[in-house]
Design a protein around this motif. Structure first.
Motif, mmCIF file in Angstrom:
data_model
loop_
_atom_site.group_PDB
_atom_site.id
_atom_site.type_symbol
_atom_site.label_atom_id
_atom_site.label_comp_id
_atom_site.label_asym_id
_atom_site.label_seq_id
_atom_site.Cartn_x
_atom_site.Cartn_y
_atom_site.Cartn_z
ATOM 1 N N ILE B 198 26.168 -8.119 7.227
ATOM 2 C CA ILE B 198 25.281 -8.873 6.335
ATOM 3 C C ILE B 198 25.695 -8.607 4.890
ATOM 4 O O ILE B 198 25.719 -7.463 4.443
ATOM 5 C CB ILE B 198 23.813 -8.453 6.534
ATOM 6 N N LEU B 199 26.025 -9.676 4.172
ATOM 7 C CA LEU B 199 26.485 -9.511 2.790
ATOM 8 C C LEU B 199 25.318 -9.494 1.801
ATOM 9 O O LEU B 199 25.449 -9.038 0.686
ATOM 10 C CB LEU B 199 27.435 -10.648 2.413
ATOM 11 N N GLU B 200 24.171 -10.022 2.234
ATOM 12 C CA GLU B 200 23.012 -10.212 1.358
ATOM 13 C C GLU B 200 23.441 -10.939 0.084
ATOM 14 O O GLU B 200 23.425 -10.402 -1.032
ATOM 15 C CB GLU B 200 22.333 -8.880 1.027
ATOM 16 N N THR B 201 23.827 -12.195 0.286
ATOM 17 C CA THR B 201 24.407 -12.978 -0.809
ATOM 18 C C THR B 201 23.435 -13.187 -1.966
ATOM 19 O O THR B 201 23.861 -13.423 -3.092
ATOM 20 C CB THR B 201 24.861 -14.349 -0.295
ATOM 21 N N GLY B 202 22.118 -13.095 -1.674
ATOM 22 C CA GLY B 202 21.125 -13.254 -2.742
ATOM 23 C C GLY B 202 21.229 -12.167 -3.797
ATOM 24 O O GLY B 202 20.747 -12.319 -4.908
ATOM 25 N N GLU B 203 21.875 -11.061 -3.436
ATOM 26 C CA GLU B 203 22.021 -9.972 -4.404
ATOM 27 C C GLU B 203 23.437 -9.898 -4.990
ATOM 28 O O GLU B 203 23.711 -9.041 -5.819
ATOM 29 C CB GLU B 203 21.677 -8.624 -3.735
ATOM 30 N N LEU B 204 24.309 -10.771 -4.538
ATOM 31 C CA LEU B 204 25.698 -10.673 -5.002
ATOM 32 C C LEU B 204 25.980 -11.469 -6.271
ATOM 33 O O LEU B 204 27.066 -11.377 -6.837
ATOM 34 C CB LEU B 204 26.665 -11.119 -3.897
ATOM 35 N N ALA B 205 25.010 -12.271 -6.665
ATOM 36 C CA ALA B 205 25.043 -12.950 -7.969
ATOM 37 C C ALA B 205 26.032 -14.112 -8.085
ATOM 38 O O ALA B 205 25.665 -15.164 -8.593
ATOM 39 C CB ALA B 205 25.261 -11.962 -9.117
ATOM 40 N N THR B 206 27.281 -13.965 -7.670
ATOM 41 C CA THR B 206 28.219 -15.082 -7.859
ATOM 42 C C THR B 206 28.917 -15.443 -6.554
ATOM 43 O O THR B 206 29.016 -14.631 -5.645
ATOM 44 C CB THR B 206 29.313 -14.727 -8.881
ATOM 45 N N TYR B 207 29.428 -16.673 -6.521
ATOM 46 C CA TYR B 207 30.187 -17.111 -5.339
ATOM 47 C C TYR B 207 31.491 -16.319 -5.225
ATOM 48 O O TYR B 207 31.988 -16.090 -4.126
ATOM 49 C CB TYR B 207 30.481 -18.603 -5.402
ATOM 50 N N ILE B 232 15.279 -11.213 1.101
ATOM 51 C CA ILE B 232 15.547 -11.461 -0.315
ATOM 52 C C ILE B 232 15.647 -12.977 -0.511
ATOM 53 O O ILE B 232 16.189 -13.674 0.329
ATOM 54 C CB ILE B 232 16.908 -10.836 -0.719
ATOM 55 N N SER B 233 15.082 -13.454 -1.600
ATOM 56 C CA SER B 233 15.231 -14.866 -1.916
ATOM 57 C C SER B 233 16.174 -15.002 -3.121
ATOM 58 O O SER B 233 16.039 -14.245 -4.073
ATOM 59 C CB SER B 233 13.863 -15.450 -2.257
ATOM 60 N N PRO B 234 17.140 -15.892 -3.104
ATOM 61 C CA PRO B 234 17.454 -16.852 -2.042
ATOM 62 C C PRO B 234 18.140 -16.198 -0.844
ATOM 63 O O PRO B 234 18.899 -15.247 -1.035
ATOM 64 C CB PRO B 234 18.418 -17.813 -2.743
ATOM 65 N N ALA B 235 17.853 -16.741 0.333
ATOM 66 C CA ALA B 235 18.557 -16.276 1.523
ATOM 67 C C ALA B 235 19.757 -17.204 1.754
ATOM 68 O O ALA B 235 20.511 -17.436 0.816
ATOM 69 C CB ALA B 235 17.604 -16.262 2.704
ATOM 70 N N ALA B 236 19.921 -17.718 2.955
ATOM 71 C CA ALA B 236 21.067 -18.591 3.208
ATOM 72 C C ALA B 236 20.923 -19.888 2.424
ATOM 73 O O ALA B 236 19.859 -20.481 2.385
ATOM 74 C CB ALA B 236 21.151 -18.900 4.692
ATOM 75 N N THR B 237 22.007 -20.310 1.788
ATOM 76 C CA THR B 237 22.020 -21.639 1.180
ATOM 77 C C THR B 237 23.284 -22.337 1.662
ATOM 78 O O THR B 237 24.219 -21.687 2.144
ATOM 79 C CB THR B 237 22.051 -21.584 -0.363
ATOM 80 N N LEU B 238 23.308 -23.652 1.508
ATOM 81 C CA LEU B 238 24.478 -24.394 1.969
ATOM 82 C C LEU B 238 25.748 -24.011 1.207
ATOM 83 O O LEU B 238 26.791 -23.776 1.830
ATOM 84 C CB LEU B 238 24.217 -25.901 1.879
ATOM 85 N N PRO B 239 25.719 -23.930 -0.125
ATOM 86 C CA PRO B 239 26.965 -23.579 -0.833
ATOM 87 C C PRO B 239 27.494 -22.194 -0.451
ATOM 88 O O PRO B 239 28.704 -22.013 -0.286
ATOM 89 C CB PRO B 239 26.563 -23.625 -2.305
ATOM 90 N N VAL B 240 26.602 -21.224 -0.316
ATOM 91 C CA VAL B 240 27.034 -19.888 0.077
ATOM 92 C C VAL B 240 27.686 -19.932 1.463
ATOM 93 O O VAL B 240 28.730 -19.321 1.711
ATOM 94 C CB VAL B 240 25.831 -18.909 0.063
ATOM 95 N N THR B 241 27.053 -20.678 2.364
ATOM 96 C CA THR B 241 27.604 -20.800 3.708
ATOM 97 C C THR B 241 28.968 -21.475 3.667
ATOM 98 O O THR B 241 29.890 -21.094 4.403
ATOM 99 C CB THR B 241 26.621 -21.597 4.592
ATOM 100 N N LEU B 242 29.093 -22.460 2.782
ATOM 101 C CA LEU B 242 30.388 -23.134 2.637
ATOM 102 C C LEU B 242 31.470 -22.145 2.200
ATOM 103 O O LEU B 242 32.566 -22.108 2.781
ATOM 104 C CB LEU B 242 30.266 -24.279 1.620
#
Lengths: 287, 326
Positions: B198-207, B232-242
């Motif tokens: 789990i990367l927890e992209t909501g806390e990673l700030a940038t793509y 954590i919000s945001p959780a999964a989003t389409l751009p992050v998944t892309l």
């Protein structure tokens, strides 16, 4: 001075407290009784009906838990705002039903009075329709009326405002939420009523108003598993009515058949009672 | 299928070199091409406008159901709740035996045994969140013990969180070695638990960070990369998944191995799920359209899928009275 450009209004649906266009993007022409063009109105599709039911379900919890007193206050406020829009209602009813100004005015007054009358019932229903029942045991036994849930209403086709108010108010006064399919060819007073509802403390989603073809939209409401009752007041076509009743049987909806065209008569409590459940509670007498 | 070409020229040799030292790893991760943020968001938005109807929709609904990691991660989870969740995973719609099973049930570590017992040999896998989920703030020893505990109890899959603090302060090798250590625990004593990172992209700030973290996890031995904890919000989003799917695609180009992907959190409607499936199909291709390589971390999504499925099979709209309350 140059002639002022007419500000034309787009008549839209009323779903969840907002005024969206039909999901389908369709509209239809509304004419007065002589066939003269009045306005374009949104033509609701099955997906609008679906959205409306979702909105009504979402609003049910809050509306049914509001105190009866509070519901009464809110409904009375609706009547107040209707009174403020009186002239607009009179014009629209006159155009929609082909009435003289005087008779249209009488119809609008009757509609507002009808609303006030129903508003008064909000905190009196349990006393009149509920009871304390005699039982042979050390218990109190109460029966209390509770709202049925989401009620679909096919509004009367002829009486565009008085008829609409007479079927709508008794549904929501007890705490139901509703999806109303307005008169197909005379929807303008219903649009104005939706604007009244939107500006008079009625929570979004308690009343959702669709305009369009009864034959197209009503079957989706009748078969919808999340609709608990349906009022067929404006389903004039007998074959369609039968079809709707059959569809409604799937989840054992309460169905109210049309029984009157005379909306000026004293309505009594019959319509309110049609959309109530009775909860009976046994309560042990204290030790 | 339209497929934007890989901007990467990485081979196995480069990957081996990259993990020799902290400096090399940093050089490699910062040498990854930057993510075009506007482009990624525009592409995700464009792909989410596809209309999926009739038979394609029916196919997608069943596929999405079979990809769900049915999740409950609350402090007040009980054994009873896990039991009902497992029953639902094995038979999502009691009225309709043709509904496929979900891929897995995802629970906290201490409930793995319970889930294992309920699911038996049904084919539904047990996933456990470990390594001090969701924050990941614990010593390595505790994280490994946490993971070992789950594996011993019979977890088929382990969902670990990375140490975002270490990642964001640039201690990449530390994160890398931690993932490797957890991976090792997954295979202790003949166990073979899949590792989802789990990367927890909501806390990673940038793509850019998401891309780096994806590569870091893949190089450290992840079987799946997963967007979020759902806490954590945001959780999964389409751009992050892309962005993460592109990493999976580039990973296969570089190594020949496939990499699983799991968006989690905030996917609650059939419409959302369809958008993700379109994204998968258009980014990595049909090879990924299976529960082996793509999962949804979700709970309420299943009910919405079931409602849509009921609508398609009966022709009338269904309602929340006809799916379970959970």
């Amino acid at each position: 001075m140059a002639a002022r450009l007419e500000v034309r209004k787009t008549y839209k649906l009323y779903i969840g407290g907002a005024f969206p266009r039909s999901e389908s993007g369709r509209s239809y022409e509304v004419a007065d009784t002589k066939g003269r063009f009045l306005a374009n109105a949104a033509l609701a599709s099955r997906k609008d009906a679906r959205d409306a039911v979702v909105a009504a379900r979402k609003a049910f919890g809050g509306w049914t838990k509001a105190t009866a007193y509070n519901r009464g206050q809110i409904l009375y406020r609706v009547a107040e705002v209707m009174e403020g829009r009186r002239a607009q209602f009179v014009d629209e009813v006159a155009a929609a039903e082909g009435l003289t100004a005087r008779r249209a005015e009488a119809a609008v007054e009757a509609a507002i009075d009808r609303w006030v009358w129903y508003a008064g019932w909000a905190d009196k229903l349990p006393q009149v329709l509920g009871s304390t029942n005699p039982v042979a045991g050390p218990y109190y036994n109460f029966s209390v009326p509770e709202p049925t849930g989401v009620v679909a209403v096919v509004a009367p086709q002829e009486s565009s405002l008085l008829g609409l108010v007479s079927v709508l108010a008794p549904v929501i006064v007890s705490g139901n939420t509703t999806v109303v399919l307005a008169s197909e060819n005379r929807p303008l007073p219903a649009f104005t009523l939706s604007e009244v509802l939107a500006t008079s403390d009625v929570p979004g989603g308690v009343v959702n108003l669709l305009t369009g073809r009864v034959a197209e939209v009503a079957p989706w409401l009748a078969s919808h598993m999340d609709v608990n009752a349906i009022d067929l007041a404006g389903a004039d076509d007998a074959a369609l009515r039968t079809e709707l009743e059959i569809a409604a049987a799937d989840n054992v909806k309460r169905v109210r058949r049309p029984d009157t065209d005379d909306w000026t008569a004293d309505p009594g409590l019959a319509r309110i009672r049609s959309f109530l459940e009775t909860k009976t509670v046994w309560h042990p007498i204290g030790v | 299928m339209t497929r934007s070409p890989s901007a990467l020229a990485v081979d196995q040799g480069a990957l081996d070199d990259a993990v020799r030292s902290d400096a090399a790893l940093r050089r490699f991760l910062h040498g990854l091409p930057g993510v075009d943020q506007v482009g990624a968001e525009a592409r995700a938005a464009a792909l989410s406008t596809r209309s999926i109807k009739t038979t394609a929709k029916a196919f997608a609904i069943d596929l999405a159901i079979s990809m769900i990691d049915l999740t409950t991660l609350q402090g007040n989870d009980t054994q009873g709740k896990v039991r009902t969740l497992c029953a639902k995973a094995m038979r999502p719609d009691p009225h309709d035996a043709s509904v496929p099973r979900t891929a897995a049930v995802c629970v906290y570590n201490d409930l793995v045994g319970q889930a294992r017992e309920e699911l038996g040999d049904s084919g539904v896998r047990v996933a456990a969140v470990t390594t001090a989920f969701p924050s990941g703030r614990a010593s390595l020893a505790v994280k490994l013990a946490d993971t070992r505990d789950a594996v011993v109890q019979g977890a088929d899959e382990v969902d670990m969180v990375i140490d975002r603090g270490a990642f964001l302060s640039g201690r990449y090798l530390e994160v890398f070695e931690e993932i490797q250590a957890v991976k090792q625990v997954c295979h202790e004593n003949g166990a073979d638990a899949h590792l989802k990172v789990i990367l927890e992209t909501g806390e990673l700030a940038t793509y850019d960070n998401v891309r780096r973290a994806s590569w870091l996890a893949m190089m450290a031995g992840a079987d799946f990369i997963k967007t979020s904890t759902g806490k954590i919000s945001p959780a999964a989003t389409l751009p992050v998944t892309l962005v993460m799917l592109e990493a999976c695609r580039d990973w296969r180009d570089a190594t020949g191995r496939m990499m699983g992907m799991k968006p989690a959190g905030g996917i609650s409607t059939t419409k959302d799920a369809m958008k993700y499936l379109v994204l998968v199909n258009e980014t990595v291709g049909t090879d990924w359209l299976t529960p082996d390589w793509f999962r949804f971390g979700a709970s309420s999504l299943l009910n919405d899928l079931l409602l849509q499925r009921q609508k398609m099979s009966t022709g009338r709209y269904s309602g929340p009275d006809y799916v379970t309350v959970d």
